[in-house]
Scaffold this active site. Sequence first.
Site, PDB file in Angstrom:
ATOM      1  N   LYS B 218       0.849  -1.195   0.000  1.00  0.00           N
ATOM      2  CA  LYS B 218       0.000   0.000   0.000  1.00  0.00           C
ATOM      3  C   LYS B 218       0.889   1.251   0.000  1.00  0.00           C
ATOM      4  O   LYS B 218       1.480   1.588  -1.016  1.00  0.00           O
ATOM      5  CB  LYS B 218      -0.936  -0.042   1.208  1.00  0.00           C
ATOM      6  CG  LYS B 218      -1.884  -1.249   1.185  1.00  0.00           C
ATOM      7  CD  LYS B 218      -2.758  -1.278   2.441  1.00  0.00           C
ATOM      8  CE  LYS B 218      -3.553  -2.567   2.528  1.00  0.00           C
ATOM      9  NZ  LYS B 218      -4.578  -2.694   1.481  1.00  0.00           N
ATOM     10  N   ARG B 364     -14.394   4.654  -1.514  1.00  0.00           N
ATOM     11  CA  ARG B 364     -13.208   5.015  -0.742  1.00  0.00           C
ATOM     12  C   ARG B 364     -12.168   5.679  -1.638  1.00  0.00           C
ATOM     13  O   ARG B 364     -11.811   5.132  -2.685  1.00  0.00           O
ATOM     14  CB  ARG B 364     -12.629   3.728  -0.127  1.00  0.00           C
ATOM     15  CG  ARG B 364     -11.449   3.949   0.779  1.00  0.00           C
ATOM     16  CD  ARG B 364     -10.944   2.632   1.351  1.00  0.00           C
ATOM     17  NE  ARG B 364     -10.157   1.888   0.379  1.00  0.00           N
ATOM     18  CZ  ARG B 364      -9.423   0.814   0.674  1.00  0.00           C
ATOM     19  NH1 ARG B 364      -9.402   0.338   1.906  1.00  0.00           N
ATOM     20  NH2 ARG B 364      -8.747   0.188  -0.258  1.00  0.00           N
TER      21      ARG B 364
END
Lengths: 405, 405
Positions: B218, B364
């Site tokens: 990430k 999101r």
Amino acid sequence: MLERARSLDAADPQASFRHRFDVPEGVIYLDGNSLGCLPKATPARLEQVVRGEWGRDLIRSWNSADWIHLPQRVGAKIAPLIGAQPHEVIACDSVSVNLYKLISAALAMRPGRKTVLSEPGNFPTDVYMIEGLEKQGLAQRRLVAREELAGALDDNVALLMLTHAHYKTGQLFDMEALTRAAHEAGALVLWDLSHSGGALPVDLTACEADFAVGCGYKYLNGGPGAPAYAFVAQRHHEAIAQPLSGWMGHAKPFEFSDDYTPAAGVDRLLCGTPGILGLAALEVGVDLIAEIGVERLYAKSQKLSEFFRQCLSEADVELELVSPADPVQRGSQLSFRHGDAYAICQALIARGVIGDFRDPDILRFGFAPAYLRFEDMAEAVRHLAEVIETGEWQRSVFRERAAVT
Amino acid sequence: MLERARSLDAADPQASFRHRFDVPEGVIYLDGNSLGCLPKATPARLEQVVRGEWGRDLIRSWNSADWIHLPQRVGAKIAPLIGAQPHEVIACDSVSVNLYKLISAALAMRPGRKTVLSEPGNFPTDVYMIEGLEKQGLAQRRLVAREELAGALDDNVALLMLTHAHYKTGQLFDMEALTRAAHEAGALVLWDLSHSGGALPVDLTACEADFAVGCGYKYLNGGPGAPAYAFVAQRHHEAIAQPLSGWMGHAKPFEFSDDYTPAAGVDRLLCGTPGILGLAALEVGVDLIAEIGVERLYAKSQKLSEFFRQCLSEADVELELVSPADPVQRGSQLSFRHGDAYAICQALIARGVIGDFRDPDILRFGFAPAYLRFEDMAEAVRHLAEVIETGEWQRSVFRERAAVT
């Protein structure tokens, strides 16, 4: 020897496959059973995955490049190499982690039995993973010499867990006979194929094996620390449960439920997000081995190792063979015992002949048949003979131990 | 909006770091919290590892390229990003597998206590890994709403295990207060930093955290399925024991003993052979984030998300914010609830604005501050406003669910 070797190479129908690998100049690589050579197609494939799939398409590649099914896709390609059906194999995690999953699954399928039976001197990680479960109170580890294994199959044994080709000696177990004996005793069987998968014919289906694991970075040429694979016979697909129940093994991971519902079959062996770079490299290696074919590879590896022994004999090199003399009884390697195996190994490496040392006194030569030539056998033996005759291995520089030996 | 955004970008001292990433043309990438962008230095480093270290140097690279210490080296580089000491962090395996190791270690350190406390709606793999230990009879999973967690810390709780920044909403836990509360109740604490490590300042040492895990793919930009990391506070280094006791976690792996002796400190968290390709790519991402610095990244991410909200407000887009309105209370993301979040997300992706859908109704947007511009915020909101105003998300093509959502 060299002349004979070259004529054997000239007559070898498999010789051309060497050119599909990036075998370094000036190196005779007898350690493909530790880390296989780089297939020439791998860098371009990785470039595509890195620049294209990751760099350009980013998160979309989980769908567009089908990353999400890469563990199954690579597993299905490994399956025919080990006598399994495509949906019985999945590529993920390490051999060690997969061992933990499958030992746990086997114990859960044999309530009331806690013994996991193996042999002393099995590859360390195999016996350590049993030990991990033992410390959790879930297993009892029992190590019994290989000749006594069949007799040790009592009704406490939940699982017989063995490595098909021994990592040090290459000695093979009779997979079919031991699997049958274990089944007759009510136990399940897990085979570690790390030193046989992709090098010798393995028929898990014919042997009625229950579980298997294997390594991606040896004979499958998947690269350093490549993902491993795991096999579960179809008849156990409903019954298996394993405790590393990560989200990728969930039946519907993208519903983000609080409760775990296992996916079907071997998919439930998945745990965390699979390492795509490692899987992509492994796929190239598997494709290449599948193209050559395990039967052909096996036939050549036997010829290579027998020729190596002939060369030793002609060169009057006397080393204690610890591998079975009968090629049918061994994997794709020859190992010898010598009190100074470490230093001899280092002296050979300095000459560009890369074999392997295994503590405390084993000199191991692996014959990865996909890219080795008969010429390599003759030259390796010439160097070995010179190293031993001249005593150059006695130099102190060859005795200093490195971090990885 | 666009003009203001461009002047903010022109004045941004961090703007130049965008050019160190390979951000695709025509894409506004608001999903760096799912898969980070490709650092421009990564392909060349991988080429070096693949062609040089693997292809040319082969097995010798375990020593010559120090592959054997890559998990420790990358871990030591991650350490300052999360307020840890270099020898307290190791990079290996997946978040899920590392969770299993550390939950197990914590349970073994609190004999007589079996409860692992977490919250419902925590990232699925976290709660599934507790469930795995529960099915082995070794843990009891207890999920309690976040406001009631402190009150639920009774003397059955061995471990409080939470995700610092919630994957759906970005809401942050007060790491220091909850860690203290857990310690006062005699419990240990494990923080999952997957959605905070590398994006916000984390100080595991100041919070006296016991254990932590985090994600490599990430905010650390390590590539798809990159290895994860694990942290163990130094004070527990003698005490920790974990059941995935593979050979790489052995004190002397190359002695090939039948019995497991754990290596010192976090090294004993290693299990199988580490995946070198994944670790090499992760190292490049970590180096880059460390160079920019987490404090700077955090400051920019807060400005980006607040600017995004201003743009929404000016464009009269009304969406239900499920992230905390106060930027101090949230990670580097904004999430909104909408009954058709999936289709809206797909319509945005078709326009090159890549956000994320999270089942069942969450849209999101992640603001990876290392490579995003204020211009991206303005443009993303313009597209979002158009998608909602025109109703183009109602087209059937945007409603078809893909394998990975």
